[in-house]
Design an enzyme around this catalytic site. Structure first.
Site, mmCIF file in Angstrom:
data_model
loop_
_atom_site.group_PDB
_atom_site.id
_atom_site.type_symbol
_atom_site.label_atom_id
_atom_site.label_comp_id
_atom_site.label_asym_id
_atom_site.label_seq_id
_atom_site.Cartn_x
_atom_site.Cartn_y
_atom_site.Cartn_z
ATOM 1 N N ASP A 141 0.832 -1.211 0.000
ATOM 2 C CA ASP A 141 0.000 0.000 0.000
ATOM 3 C C ASP A 141 0.861 1.254 0.000
ATOM 4 O OD1 ASP A 141 -2.601 1.352 2.195
ATOM 5 O OD2 ASP A 141 -2.338 1.454 0.017
ATOM 6 N N LYS A 144 2.960 3.294 -5.677
ATOM 7 C CA LYS A 144 2.409 2.266 -6.585
ATOM 8 C C LYS A 144 3.473 1.770 -7.573
ATOM 9 C CE LYS A 144 -0.807 3.333 -4.014
ATOM 10 N NZ LYS A 144 -0.791 2.631 -2.709
ATOM 11 N N ASP A 169 -3.159 -3.020 -2.591
ATOM 12 C CA ASP A 169 -4.208 -2.010 -2.631
ATOM 13 C C ASP A 169 -4.054 -1.155 -3.895
ATOM 14 O OD1 ASP A 169 -5.226 0.858 -0.626
ATOM 15 O OD2 ASP A 169 -6.421 -0.559 -1.805
ATOM 16 N N ASN A 170 -5.156 -0.507 -4.325
ATOM 17 C CA ASN A 170 -5.126 0.532 -5.365
ATOM 18 C C ASN A 170 -4.686 0.077 -6.743
ATOM 19 O OD1 ASN A 170 -3.628 2.067 -2.667
ATOM 20 N ND2 ASN A 170 -5.672 2.696 -3.338
ATOM 21 N N GLU A 199 -11.449 4.079 -1.244
ATOM 22 C CA GLU A 199 -11.901 4.361 0.120
ATOM 23 C C GLU A 199 -12.777 5.615 0.204
ATOM 24 O OE1 GLU A 199 -8.752 3.636 -0.692
ATOM 25 O OE2 GLU A 199 -7.363 5.187 -0.112
#
Ligand SMILES: Nc1ncc2ncn(CCCCCNC(=O)c3cc(-c4ccc(F)cc4)cc(O)c3O)c2n1
Ligand SMILES: [Mg+2]
Length: 214
Positions: A141, A144, A169-170, A199
């Protein structure tokens, strides 16, 4: 100079959560970030997917890259068995300071080792510093564009074993296209996408779960 967003998040936890109660800490942060000011926690929707993967893996040693304010550290640590540990890496000292306080407020300081520094520098030191043989679970997380190099680094340092689960994540927003290509076209991983939303918003996002096969 005024307070920072992480400082205001900590205040909201101290005001609205019960000391030693991780669930109330998670709810206080989610309420604050949904109704007062957005922040880049994994959040409640993707958090439910994180919870279910964690319950399935039940890791003895878990690694988190990118602590931020400690929301996902609390989500992860609250589900760990008694002698299990979470090592979480945070680059930004100000974020790390807030995260320590939020993790402590939840009463989880004995299960979480927060290490300040860059993942690229710290991953090669995991064995010698923390006596880690390998990780059962890794939550990505952080930056990236560090997901691929750090996954390769974990492989090269022998920190992944058969069955290790990576959860990223993401992968849609902000996006990690190189990472998706890497794990989805790689015979050493079995990957699956869990659709959700960014989120506290209606924007599409999701988590990629990748099991290391050897
Ligand atoms: N190498 C290394 N080692 C260790 C480290 N510790 C921290 N860092 C740096 C991490 C900096 C924060 C990373 N997280 C994100 O950028 C992020 C962003 C959004 C987002 C933002 C704006 C939008 F409009 C939409 C979505 C949402 C998320 O859920 C995110 O997680 C490290 N780096
Ligand atoms: Mg994130």
């Amino acid at each position: 100079t005024g307070s920072s967003r992480p400082q205001r998040m900590l205040k909201a936890v101290q005001k609205n959560a019960t000391k030693g109660d991780p669930k109330s800490v998670i709810s206080a942060i989610d309420y604050y970030c949904r109704h007062k000011e957005w922040a880049m926690n994994v959040g409640d929707d993707k958090g439910l997917i994180l919870d279910s993967v964690l319950t399935e893996v039940n890791p003895s040693t878990a690694l988190e890259l990118g602590t931020y304010c400690g929301y996902s550290s609390v989500r992860i640590a609250r589900l760990l068995s008694p002698d299990s540990k979470l090592i979480t890496i945070e680059f930004n000292p100000a974020f790390a300071a807030i995260a320590r306080q939020i993790i402590a407020y939840a009463g989880l300081q004995d299960k979480v080792i927060l290490v300040e520094g860059a993942s690229g520098d710290l991953i090669p030191k995991m064995k010698e510093r923390f006596g880690i043989k390998s990780f059962d679970f890794v939550f990505l997380d952080h930056w990236k564009d560090r997901y691929v190099p750090d996954t390769k680094l974990l492989e090269d340092c022998g920190l992944l074993k058969k069955g290790t689960v990576l959860l990223a994540d993401n992968v849609i927003c902000p996006g990690a296209p190189e990472y998706l290509k890497y794990v989805r076209n790689n015979p050493r991983y079995e990957s699956r996408y869990y659709p959700s939303n960014l989120e506290y918003t209606k924007v599409e996002d999701g988590l990629e779960k990748s099991v290391f096969l050897e």
